[in-house]
Scaffold this motif. Structure first.
Motif, PDB file in Angstrom:
ATOM      1  N   ALA A   7       0.803  -1.222   0.000  1.00  0.00           N
ATOM      2  CA  ALA A   7       0.000   0.000   0.000  1.00  0.00           C
ATOM      3  C   ALA A   7       0.839   1.278   0.000  1.00  0.00           C
ATOM      4  N   MET A  10      -0.254   3.911  -2.292  1.00  0.00           N
ATOM      5  CA  MET A  10      -1.482   4.577  -1.871  1.00  0.00           C
ATOM      6  C   MET A  10      -1.168   5.861  -1.125  1.00  0.00           C
ATOM      7  N   HIS A  27      -9.003   4.107  -1.215  1.00  0.00           N
ATOM      8  CA  HIS A  27      -8.065   2.981  -1.154  1.00  0.00           C
ATOM      9  C   HIS A  27      -8.505   1.850  -0.236  1.00  0.00           C
TER      10      HIS A  27
END
Length: 95
Positions: A7, A10, A27
């Protein structure tokens, strides 16, 4: 910490300031691979109160703080901290 390798993009791609809700909406579907399983970004950030994050680092640290026990490895383990006087610590485990 490299727990959120899946992630990291993100946090970098998000425009800041951003709220907890903004991050979840954009997200929340992403899966975080943790030492003892996985969780979605929505699961992790859903544990937090509504905040506004001014930077990528603030958002990342908030998410780290909200990861469940799946992210801590062996629960109760520490080879650094002595047991406080008057407390019973966990039983020792031999490998």
């Amino acid at each position: 910490m490299r727990m959120f390798d899946s992630a990291d993009e993100m946090f970098t791609a998000q425009n800041y300031p951003a709220t907890t809700t903004d991050l979840i909406e954009a997200h929340g579907h992403l899966t975080l691979e943790l030492p003892n399983g996985s969780e979605t970004v929505a699961d992790v950030l859903g544990r937090l109160t509504e905040e506004t994050y001014d930077t990528e680092n603030e958002a990342r640290l908030a998410a780290y703080s909200a990861v469940s026990q799946k992210g801590i490895g062996r629960k109760g383990y520490s080879d650094r901290d002595p047991i406080a006087m008057g407390e019973d610590g966990p039983d020792q485990v031999s490998f």
